[in-house]
Design an enzyme around this catalytic site. Structure first.
Site, PDB file in Angstrom:
ATOM      1  N   HIS A  52     -38.472  45.008  61.627  1.00  0.00           N
ATOM      2  CA  HIS A  52     -37.063  44.304  61.610  1.00  0.00           C
ATOM      3  C   HIS A  52     -36.015  43.286  62.206  1.00  0.00           C
ATOM      4  O   HIS A  52     -36.932  42.970  63.108  1.00  0.00           O
ATOM      5  CB  HIS A  52     -36.682  46.142  61.576  1.00  0.00           C
ATOM      6  CG  HIS A  52     -35.816  47.283  62.699  1.00  0.00           C
ATOM      7  ND1 HIS A  52     -35.428  47.455  62.919  1.00  0.00           N
ATOM      8  CD2 HIS A  52     -37.126  45.474  64.133  1.00  0.00           C
ATOM      9  CE1 HIS A  52     -35.623  47.891  64.176  1.00  0.00           C
ATOM     10  NE2 HIS A  52     -36.488  47.399  64.807  1.00  0.00           N
ATOM     11  N   GLU A  71     -37.096  55.651  67.677  1.00  0.00           N
ATOM     12  CA  GLU A  71     -37.765  54.219  67.669  1.00  0.00           C
ATOM     13  C   GLU A  71     -39.033  53.740  68.684  1.00  0.00           C
ATOM     14  O   GLU A  71     -39.457  52.490  68.500  1.00  0.00           O
ATOM     15  CB  GLU A  71     -36.367  52.582  67.570  1.00  0.00           C
ATOM     16  CG  GLU A  71     -36.979  51.534  67.583  1.00  0.00           C
ATOM     17  CD  GLU A  71     -35.358  50.658  67.387  1.00  0.00           C
ATOM     18  OE1 GLU A  71     -35.003  50.266  66.752  1.00  0.00           O
ATOM     19  OE2 GLU A  71     -34.918  50.375  69.031  1.00  0.00           O
ATOM     20  N   ASP A 128     -44.171  52.919  55.685  1.00  0.00           N
ATOM     21  CA  ASP A 128     -45.304  51.821  56.686  1.00  0.00           C
ATOM     22  C   ASP A 128     -45.480  51.167  56.156  1.00  0.00           C
ATOM     23  O   ASP A 128     -46.197  50.657  55.337  1.00  0.00           O
ATOM     24  CB  ASP A 128     -46.736  53.143  56.726  1.00  0.00           C
ATOM     25  CG  ASP A 128     -47.553  53.068  57.533  1.00  0.00           C
ATOM     26  OD1 ASP A 128     -47.112  53.187  58.692  1.00  0.00           O
ATOM     27  OD2 ASP A 128     -48.745  53.591  57.272  1.00  0.00           O
ATOM     28  N   HIS A 129     -45.955  49.769  57.533  1.00  0.00           N
ATOM     29  CA  HIS A 129     -46.559  48.483  57.737  1.00  0.00           C
ATOM     30  C   HIS A 129     -45.739  47.732  56.530  1.00  0.00           C
ATOM     31  O   HIS A 129     -46.395  47.038  55.771  1.00  0.00           O
ATOM     32  CB  HIS A 129     -47.574  48.676  57.217  1.00  0.00           C
ATOM     33  CG  HIS A 129     -48.660  49.547  58.340  1.00  0.00           C
ATOM     34  ND1 HIS A 129     -49.271  50.156  59.170  1.00  0.00           N
ATOM     35  CD2 HIS A 129     -49.398  48.245  59.721  1.00  0.00           C
ATOM     36  CE1 HIS A 129     -49.682  50.102  60.139  1.00  0.00           C
ATOM     37  NE2 HIS A 129     -49.519  49.117  60.062  1.00  0.00           N
ATOM     38  N   CYS A 172     -32.347  41.280  69.311  1.00  0.00           N
ATOM     39  CA  CYS A 172     -33.167  41.771  67.278  1.00  0.00           C
ATOM     40  C   CYS A 172     -32.332  41.257  66.570  1.00  0.00           C
ATOM     41  O   CYS A 172     -32.540  41.279  65.285  1.00  0.00           O
ATOM     42  CB  CYS A 172     -32.746  43.667  67.299  1.00  0.00           C
ATOM     43  SG  CYS A 172     -33.169  44.499  68.674  1.00  0.00           S
ATOM     44  N   HIS A 196     -39.477  42.260  64.328  1.00  0.00           N
ATOM     45  CA  HIS A 196     -40.055  42.741  65.454  1.00  0.00           C
ATOM     46  C   HIS A 196     -40.478  43.844  65.006  1.00  0.00           C
ATOM     47  O   HIS A 196     -39.658  44.432  64.371  1.00  0.00           O
ATOM     48  CB  HIS A 196     -39.940  42.591  66.702  1.00  0.00           C
ATOM     49  CG  HIS A 196     -38.219  43.040  66.236  1.00  0.00           C
ATOM     50  ND1 HIS A 196     -36.938  42.955  67.059  1.00  0.00           N
ATOM     51  CD2 HIS A 196     -37.826  44.824  67.218  1.00  0.00           C
ATOM     52  CE1 HIS A 196     -36.309  43.853  66.329  1.00  0.00           C
ATOM     53  NE2 HIS A 196     -35.931  44.746  66.840  1.00  0.00           N
ATOM     54  N   HIS A 211     -41.928  48.583  65.019  1.00  0.00           N
ATOM     55  CA  HIS A 211     -42.370  49.809  66.326  1.00  0.00           C
ATOM     56  C   HIS A 211     -42.620  50.221  65.678  1.00  0.00           C
ATOM     57  O   HIS A 211     -43.471  50.748  64.309  1.00  0.00           O
ATOM     58  CB  HIS A 211     -40.450  50.008  66.151  1.00  0.00           C
ATOM     59  CG  HIS A 211     -39.322  49.845  66.529  1.00  0.00           C
ATOM     60  ND1 HIS A 211     -39.703  49.232  68.265  1.00  0.00           N
ATOM     61  CD2 HIS A 211     -38.379  48.699  66.330  1.00  0.00           C
ATOM     62  CE1 HIS A 211     -37.391  48.185  68.169  1.00  0.00           C
ATOM     63  NE2 HIS A 211     -37.691  47.736  67.733  1.00  0.00           N
TER      64      HIS A 211
END
Lengths: 148, 140
Positions: free
Chosen positions: A14, A124, A79-80, A33, A39, A41
Site C-alpha cells: 500500500h 500491520e 493477500d498478495h 508511506c 511498500h 507488510h
C-alpha cells in the site's frame, strides 16, 4: 456469552496519499508511506466473534464457516495485492491500518451466520495494531484537547 | 468511525521491590528475590492504546509520528536503562510494574492530546503483564 478469536495472515502492499493535499502536505503527513510505488507488510488479522454456546454442538460458531468467510471475503481479496489499486474500498480511501480494520469488519459483518462480530484486530507489524468494534462502539467519547 | 490504535515499545530498566513500611523479614517474604538489595532488571514491553474518530483526510486516529515522538521523549527516555528506584516518582512508592503502569498512563494523560488515551499495558516479562485504564475498565 463466549468470545472466539480466529487468526489469519496476509501480505499486501500500500501507500498513503490524499489527492486533496499538496505534494508537500502528503510528504509531511505521511512521510515514507507516501512513496507512490508502495511498500508491503505481513498483516495478521484477528477476528473475534461472540455468542451463546449452542447446547447441542458446544460451539459458539462453526469455525469452518468462519474460516471460509474470512478466506473468501478478506484473504482472497487482499493477500498478495496492492491495496490502493486492487481492493475497491481503497480506490478513494487511504489504506491505513485503521481503514483496513473497518473494511474487514464491513466485509465480514453481513456474511457471518450465527455469531456476532465483536472485534476486528489488524496487526500491520508486531508493534502496531488497530482494533475496530463496529460503528456503534460504545466506548468513551473522545474529546480533543489542545492542539492537534 | 471510531478505532483503537495500539503501539508497542520496549525499554529496559532495573528496580528493587522494597517497602519502607515493612520490616526486613516482611519485605523478604513479600517480594522474595525481587527484594535483593542490589536490584535486578527487566526488558519491559509497553503497549499504548489510543482511540478516536478516524480522520477522513488522513485515514488515521492520530499521526504515529506524534505518538512515537511523545512516548520516546516523555516515557522511554525517562525509563530506558535507568534504575527505577532512583527516580523521583518512586522515592515514596515501590517500583512494581503496577505502579509503573499508572505512572506511564498519567504521563500520557497529562501531555498527549492528539487522541483519547484508552489504556497502558506493560509486560514485565513474557510471563506477566499489567493493564491500567485510569478510572475505566480496559476494553477487550
Amino acid at each position: 456469552m463466549v468470545y472466539l478469536t480466529r487468526k489469519a495472515e496476509f501480505s499486501a502492499s500500500h501507500f498513503y496519499h490524499n489527492p486533496d493535499f499538496t505534494p508537500e502536505e502528503n510528504q509531511r503527513i505521511f512521510g515514507k508511506c507516501n512513496n507512490p510505488n508502495g511498500h508491503g507488510h505481513n498483516y495478521t488479522l484477528e477476528v473475534t466473534v461472540k455468542g451463546e454456546v449452542d447446547p447441542r454442538s458446544g460451539f459458539v460458531v462453526d469455525l469452518k464457516q468462519l474460516k471460509e468467510v474470512m478466506n473468501h471475503e478478506v484473504l482472497d481479496a487482499m493477500d498478495h495485492r496492492f491495496l490502493n489499486k486492487e481492493v475497491p474500498e481503497f480506490f478513494k480511501c487511504i489504506p491505513t491500518t485503521e481503514n483496513l480494520a473497518i473494511a474487514v469488519w464491513q466485509r465480514l459483518e453481513s456474511k457471518l451466520q450465527k455469531a456476532r462480530l465483536h472485534r476486528v484486530r489488524v496487526y500491520e507489524t508486531p508493534d502496531l495494531f488497530v482494533d475496530f468494534y463496529g460503528e456503534n462502539d460504545p466506548a468513551r467519547s473522545y474529546e480533543l484537547r489542545g492542539d492537534s | 468511525m471510531k478505532a483503537h490504535l495500539t503501539r508497542r515499545y520496549r525499554f529496559s530498566a532495573s528496580h528493587r521491590l522494597h517497602s519502607t513500611e515493612m520490616s526486613a523479614d516482611e519485605n523478604r517474604v513479600t517480594y522474595g528475590k525481587c527484594n535483593n538489595p542490589h536490584g535486578h532488571g527487566h526488558n519491559y514491553a509497553l503497549e499504548v492504546t489510543v482511540s478516536g474518530q478516524v480522520d477522513q483526510s488522513t485515514g488515521m486516529v492520530c499521526n504515529l509520528v506524534d505518538l512515537d515522538g511523545f512516548v520516546e521523549r516523555e516515557v522511554l527516555s525517562r525509563y530506558h536503562l535507568e534504575n527505577l528506584n532512583t527516580l523521583q516518582e518512586f522515592a515514596q512508592q515501590v517500583p512494581t510494574t503496577e505502579n509503573l503502569s499508572v505512572e506511564i498512563f498519567e504521563i500520557l494523560q497529562r501531555g498527549f492530546y492528539q487522541a483519547h488515551l484508552e489504556r497502558v499495558r506493560l509486560e514485565e516479562t513474557m510471563m506477566n503483564s499489567f493493564e491500567y485504564a485510569g478510572t475505566a475498565e480496559p476494553k477487550h
